[in-house]
Design a protein around this motif. Structure first.
Motif, PDB file in Angstrom:
ATOM      1  N   GLY A 147     -40.105 -20.432  37.105  1.00 55.64           N
ATOM      2  CA  GLY A 147     -40.631 -21.468  37.801  1.00 55.64           C
ATOM      3  C   GLY A 147     -40.226 -22.837  36.992  1.00 55.64           C
ATOM      4  O   GLY A 147     -39.414 -23.881  37.457  1.00 55.64           O
ATOM      5  N   VAL A 148     -40.268 -22.622  35.550  1.00 57.96           N
ATOM      6  CA  VAL A 148     -40.028 -23.818  34.679  1.00 57.96           C
ATOM      7  C   VAL A 148     -38.312 -24.002  34.853  1.00 57.96           C
ATOM      8  O   VAL A 148     -37.914 -25.199  34.904  1.00 57.96           O
ATOM      9  CB  VAL A 148     -40.388 -23.482  33.297  1.00 57.96           C
ATOM     10  CG1 VAL A 148     -39.865 -24.500  32.281  1.00 57.96           C
ATOM     11  CG2 VAL A 148     -41.971 -23.406  33.110  1.00 57.96           C
ATOM     12  N   ILE A 149     -37.649 -22.764  34.803  1.00 57.73           N
ATOM     13  CA  ILE A 149     -36.083 -23.035  34.618  1.00 57.73           C
ATOM     14  C   ILE A 149     -35.646 -23.717  36.107  1.00 57.73           C
ATOM     15  O   ILE A 149     -34.944 -24.542  36.172  1.00 57.73           O
ATOM     16  CB  ILE A 149     -35.463 -21.704  34.521  1.00 57.73           C
ATOM     17  CG1 ILE A 149     -35.704 -21.354  33.231  1.00 57.73           C
ATOM     18  CG2 ILE A 149     -34.047 -21.552  34.874  1.00 57.73           C
ATOM     19  CD1 ILE A 149     -35.536 -19.692  32.698  1.00 57.73           C
ATOM     20  N   THR A 150     -36.257 -23.252  37.104  1.00 56.04           N
ATOM     21  CA  THR A 150     -35.861 -23.800  38.506  1.00 56.04           C
ATOM     22  C   THR A 150     -36.288 -25.222  38.503  1.00 56.04           C
ATOM     23  O   THR A 150     -35.117 -26.168  38.626  1.00 56.04           O
ATOM     24  CB  THR A 150     -36.833 -23.145  39.616  1.00 56.04           C
ATOM     25  OG1 THR A 150     -36.909 -21.676  39.353  1.00 56.04           O
ATOM     26  CG2 THR A 150     -36.223 -23.507  40.971  1.00 56.04           C
ATOM     27  N   ILE A 151     -37.304 -25.718  37.855  1.00 52.33           N
ATOM     28  CA  ILE A 151     -37.751 -27.132  37.914  1.00 52.33           C
ATOM     29  C   ILE A 151     -36.726 -27.896  37.115  1.00 52.33           C
ATOM     30  O   ILE A 151     -35.961 -28.976  37.711  1.00 52.33           O
ATOM     31  CB  ILE A 151     -39.046 -27.580  37.525  1.00 52.33           C
ATOM     32  CG1 ILE A 151     -40.213 -27.044  38.417  1.00 52.33           C
ATOM     33  CG2 ILE A 151     -39.425 -28.883  37.063  1.00 52.33           C
ATOM     34  CD1 ILE A 151     -41.536 -26.655  37.816  1.00 52.33           C
TER      35      ILE A 151
ATOM     36  N   PHE B   7     -29.130 -18.649  29.938  1.00 51.22           N
ATOM     37  CA  PHE B   7     -29.216 -17.120  29.349  1.00 51.22           C
ATOM     38  C   PHE B   7     -30.420 -16.775  29.771  1.00 51.22           C
ATOM     39  O   PHE B   7     -30.665 -15.485  30.215  1.00 51.22           O
ATOM     40  CB  PHE B   7     -29.140 -17.414  27.823  1.00 51.22           C
ATOM     41  CG  PHE B   7     -28.242 -16.776  27.204  1.00 51.22           C
ATOM     42  CD1 PHE B   7     -27.072 -17.348  27.006  1.00 51.22           C
ATOM     43  CD2 PHE B   7     -28.251 -15.412  26.923  1.00 51.22           C
ATOM     44  CE1 PHE B   7     -25.857 -16.677  26.392  1.00 51.22           C
ATOM     45  CE2 PHE B   7     -27.229 -14.918  26.231  1.00 51.22           C
ATOM     46  CZ  PHE B   7     -25.974 -15.464  26.084  1.00 51.22           C
ATOM     47  N   LEU B   8     -31.507 -17.561  29.769  1.00 54.46           N
ATOM     48  CA  LEU B   8     -32.945 -16.996  30.166  1.00 54.46           C
ATOM     49  C   LEU B   8     -32.953 -16.405  31.770  1.00 54.46           C
ATOM     50  O   LEU B   8     -33.230 -15.407  31.955  1.00 54.46           O
ATOM     51  CB  LEU B   8     -33.941 -18.149  30.283  1.00 54.46           C
ATOM     52  CG  LEU B   8     -34.337 -18.658  28.870  1.00 54.46           C
ATOM     53  CD1 LEU B   8     -35.277 -19.933  28.635  1.00 54.46           C
ATOM     54  CD2 LEU B   8     -34.952 -17.420  27.868  1.00 54.46           C
ATOM     55  N   PHE B   9     -32.119 -17.199  32.402  1.00 56.42           N
ATOM     56  CA  PHE B   9     -31.868 -16.637  33.688  1.00 56.42           C
ATOM     57  C   PHE B   9     -31.334 -15.236  33.797  1.00 56.42           C
ATOM     58  O   PHE B   9     -31.772 -14.548  34.674  1.00 56.42           O
ATOM     59  CB  PHE B   9     -31.006 -17.963  34.529  1.00 56.42           C
ATOM     60  CG  PHE B   9     -31.040 -17.728  35.994  1.00 56.42           C
ATOM     61  CD1 PHE B   9     -32.250 -17.999  36.606  1.00 56.42           C
ATOM     62  CD2 PHE B   9     -29.756 -17.475  36.656  1.00 56.42           C
ATOM     63  CE1 PHE B   9     -32.362 -18.173  37.780  1.00 56.42           C
ATOM     64  CE2 PHE B   9     -29.853 -17.326  38.178  1.00 56.42           C
ATOM     65  CZ  PHE B   9     -31.034 -17.900  38.706  1.00 56.42           C
ATOM     66  N   LEU B  10     -30.108 -15.354  33.008  1.00 57.72           N
ATOM     67  CA  LEU B  10     -29.419 -14.111  33.101  1.00 57.72           C
ATOM     68  C   LEU B  10     -30.398 -13.046  32.737  1.00 57.72           C
ATOM     69  O   LEU B  10     -30.344 -11.771  33.171  1.00 57.72           O
ATOM     70  CB  LEU B  10     -28.471 -14.200  32.317  1.00 57.72           C
ATOM     71  CG  LEU B  10     -27.069 -14.590  32.654  1.00 57.72           C
ATOM     72  CD1 LEU B  10     -26.117 -14.744  31.816  1.00 57.72           C
ATOM     73  CD2 LEU B  10     -26.557 -13.855  33.999  1.00 57.72           C
ATOM     74  N   ILE B  11     -31.119 -13.083  31.739  1.00 59.74           N
ATOM     75  CA  ILE B  11     -32.103 -12.071  31.268  1.00 59.74           C
ATOM     76  C   ILE B  11     -32.961 -11.711  32.131  1.00 59.74           C
ATOM     77  O   ILE B  11     -33.118 -10.350  32.248  1.00 59.74           O
ATOM     78  CB  ILE B  11     -32.955 -12.544  29.701  1.00 59.74           C
ATOM     79  CG1 ILE B  11     -31.666 -12.737  28.652  1.00 59.74           C
ATOM     80  CG2 ILE B  11     -33.840 -11.607  29.349  1.00 59.74           C
ATOM     81  CD1 ILE B  11     -32.261 -13.480  27.546  1.00 59.74           C
ATOM     82  N   LEU B  12     -33.519 -12.812  32.847  1.00 58.04           N
ATOM     83  CA  LEU B  12     -34.384 -12.336  33.903  1.00 58.04           C
ATOM     84  C   LEU B  12     -33.706 -11.663  34.984  1.00 58.04           C
ATOM     85  O   LEU B  12     -34.545 -10.550  35.437  1.00 58.04           O
ATOM     86  CB  LEU B  12     -35.093 -13.688  34.392  1.00 58.04           C
ATOM     87  CG  LEU B  12     -35.674 -14.446  33.303  1.00 58.04           C
ATOM     88  CD1 LEU B  12     -36.523 -15.745  34.034  1.00 58.04           C
ATOM     89  CD2 LEU B  12     -37.061 -13.667  33.119  1.00 58.04           C
TER      90      LEU B  12
END
Ligand code: ADP
Ligand code: MG
Ligand code: ZN
Length: 599
Positions: free
Chosen positions: A8-12, A122-127
């Motif tokens: 959610g945070v990343i999307t925002i 990166f976070l996105f990829l990990i997720l």
């Protein structure tokens, strides 16, 4: 649970970034500005006709408006941002140093938000990986831009003083224009062209001019742009770049600073750099991968050809190499003409005299010089650029922050002129001299250590007399210095080393010494850890060693004296040659023979 929250945070964050980018983009001026020459900007500023100016240091373009809202776009010399801004500021313009064109705006925006994007990505990829989605997405997309659209078109007319180089590129241009003519005849056109020479001599400009002349797209990427932190990314970029190019064929694919990726593999301590090697391997694979006549011509530039991996220079890769030299007197005059053609020059300006004062200057230095002179004139509120401006500008460029320009003093120039004349004269007088077609006193790529690896197989049979003649010619530089100046300089170091080596080989490898007889001394050994270097193992006594030394010394001395006596015998010719060199800097063919043999 936690995953969801993070997503959610990343999307925002991403949405906010996207919106702000979009806003910036919409705010950017919509109309495309007209191109205006530099002198127009200067004169307009002096007449307070510049209201606002956005200076973009990255592409060195200033976008400016007049008080009645007309927009213009002017290119200025690189590294001149600060000076130009100050000047415009003192002339009352509202100056902002900010990216303007859509392209560079995106680039600099990228710079601002890249750290955030990288972390977010990166976070996105990990997720995603956690969810079993596909990895890496489009990480390896090339950032090469199709430059032909947003840069002013460059043609051969914009590149001066490099006529030989242009001639060699003429064929490439012609092929890109009429590929069919070549294909029908089954001709093989070089796939890769490597331009090498000192920085600022116009290599990038030449590559762009080839694209401009042929009217084909120009893709460019810098070698250092390939070398990334993550293994595999550079290779993916190379693949992508070639894909783009193939889709747009015929076109030019230009790799600047090739040495950044193209260094010899496995060189250096610690086994080298995996990422770079992978990238280089990919480059080799791509160059082999496309057919000879697919219409993509790969051009590359470097000022360190000596460190390139030999695999790059094999047939089918960069098999055409073009040395881009520093300009000589004639070249410098032509370059000055190019860079002053849109500038109002006063009557007293003598471009030839300026060229004479600037031996060793590269094209970039001369462009800088012309711009500097214009700025000086502007600051003094002149309407035209005067000779005094140019002279002051020369001093500034020489003393400037970029010390890459080699300043040649008058004495140095004289010493070099006689030194080179010595080589030339002896080379032309001895029976087996190397043919001399060109002699120059301009610091040249080749003499500054730019020597491309020559295939080892190129050795042919030489006789004793041929070697001796070559030794004499090589020592003649120092001999001339001694005759004329009564003392010698360090400039002959390379010559001495070369001739001593030849004589040593003559005696120890070819058995050409009377005293030591027809036998070889020492055995060749391949030193694996030193790459291809050879060293010789001694297999003879101290006594023989000192005999060899004596024999070498004897022959070298003999040839030095021989060179001296030839020069003394032709002392007048030596003077004529050196004076002509001082006057013209380069002598070739007929002209040269005329001076030596004529009259
Ligand atoms: P290189 O790639 O060899 O380092 P560049 O092509 O980037 O050199 O040259 C930098 C600038 O110097 C060019 O944009 C041009 O203004 C000027 N310049 C260099 N060589 C020439 C030349 N032969 N003729 C005209 N301008 C030149
Ligand atoms: Mg360059
Ligand atoms: Zn020499």
């Amino acid at each position: 649970m936690q995953n969801r929250w993070l997503r959610g945070v990343i999307t925002i964050v991403l949405v906010v970034l996207f919106i702000s980018t979009l806003m910036d983009f919409l705010n950017a001026p919509g109309q495309t500005p007209t191109h205006a020459p530099y002198s127009t900007l200067v004169v307009s500023a002096q007449h307070h006709q510049v209201a606002t100016a956005h200076v973009d240091p990255q592409s060195h373009v200033v976008t400016w408006t007049t008080p009645d809202g007309k927009q213009y776009r002017t290119v200025y010399a690189p590294n001149d941002t600060q000076r130009l801004s100050n000047f415009l500021n003192t002339e009352g313009a509202k100056v902002s140093i900010a990216p303007t064109s859509a392209n560079s705006m995106w680039l600099s925006l990228l710079g601002d938000i890249l750290p955030i994007l990288v972390v977010g990505g990166f976070l996105f990829l990990i997720l995603r990986q956690g969810q079993g989605g596909n990895r890496m997405m489009s990480f390896g997309k090339s950032q090469a831009r199709m430059l032909s659209e947003n840069l002013p078109k460059v043609t051969f007319d914009d590149v001066a003083g490099v006529d030989e180089e242009k001639q060699e590129l003429e064929e490439v241009v012609d092929f890109l224009k009429n590929p069919k003519r070549y294909l029908d005849l089954g001709a093989r056109i070089p796939k890769g062209v490597l331009l090498y020479g000192p920085p600022g001599t116009g290599k990038t400009l030449l590559a762009r001019a080839v694209a401009g002349e042929a009217g084909v797209p120009f893709f460019s990427e810098s070698g250092s742009g390939f070398v990334e932190m993550f293994v595999g990314v550079g290779a993916a970029r190379v693949r992508d770049l070639f894909e783009q190019a193939k889709k747009n064929a015929p076109c030019i694919l230009f790799i600047d600073e090739l040495d950044a990726v193209g260094r010899m593999r496995g060189a250096g301590y610690g086994g080298g750099n995996d990422e770079r090697e992978q990238t280089l391997n990919q480059l080799l694979v791509e160059m082999d991968g496309f057919g000879v006549n697919e219409g993509v011509i790969v051009m590359a530039a470097t000022n360190r050809p000596d460190v390139l991996d030999p695999a790059l220079l094999r047939p089918g890769r960069f098999d055409r190499q073009i040395v881009v030299h520093r300009p000589d007197l004639k070249g410098r005059i032509q370059i000055l003409k190019v860079h002053t053609r849109n500038k109002p020059l006063a009557k007293d300006v003598d471009l030839e005299a300026i060229a004479r004062r600037t031996p060793g200057f590269t094209g970039a230095d001369l462009a800088n010089l012309a711009n500097e002179a214009a700025l000086l004139a502007a600051r003094a509120r002149q309407k035209q650029i005067t000779m005094a401006n140019f002279i002051e500008a020369t001093e500034r460029v020489i003393a400037g922050p970029e010390k890459r320009t080699r300043v040649v003093t008058d004495l140095e120039k004289r010493v070099v002129a006689f030194h080179e004349s010595g080589h030339t004269l002896v080379g032309m007088m001895v029976p087996h001299g190397d043919p001399v077609n060109k002699v120059t006193i301009i610091p040249r790529g080749m003499s500054l250590g730019y020597t491309l690896p020559v295939p080892e197989e190129d050795r042919y049979l030489v006789t004793r007399d041929q070697i001796l003649d070559r030794v004499a010619m090589s020592l003649a530089g120092r001999a001339a210095e001694q005759i004329v100046f009564g003392e010698v300089s360090t400039g002959a170091h390379d010559d001495l080393e070369k001739s001593t080596n030849w004589v040593r080989q003559m005696i120890t490898e070819y058995g050409m010494s009377e005293e030591l007889g027809p036998m070889t001394y020492g055995t060749r050994q391949d030193q694996v850890f030193l790459g291809r270097d050879l060293i010789r193992q001694r297999d003879y006594s101290e006594e023989v060693a000192s005999k060899i030394d004596q024999a070498i010394r004897h022959i070298v001395f003999q040839q030095f004296e021989r060179a001296k006596s030839i020069l003394l015998q032709h002392r007048a010719t030596l003077n004529r040659l050196a004076l002509a060199l001082l006057e013209k800097e380069t002598l070739e063919g007929e002209e040269l023979r005329e001076i030596v043999f004529g009259s």
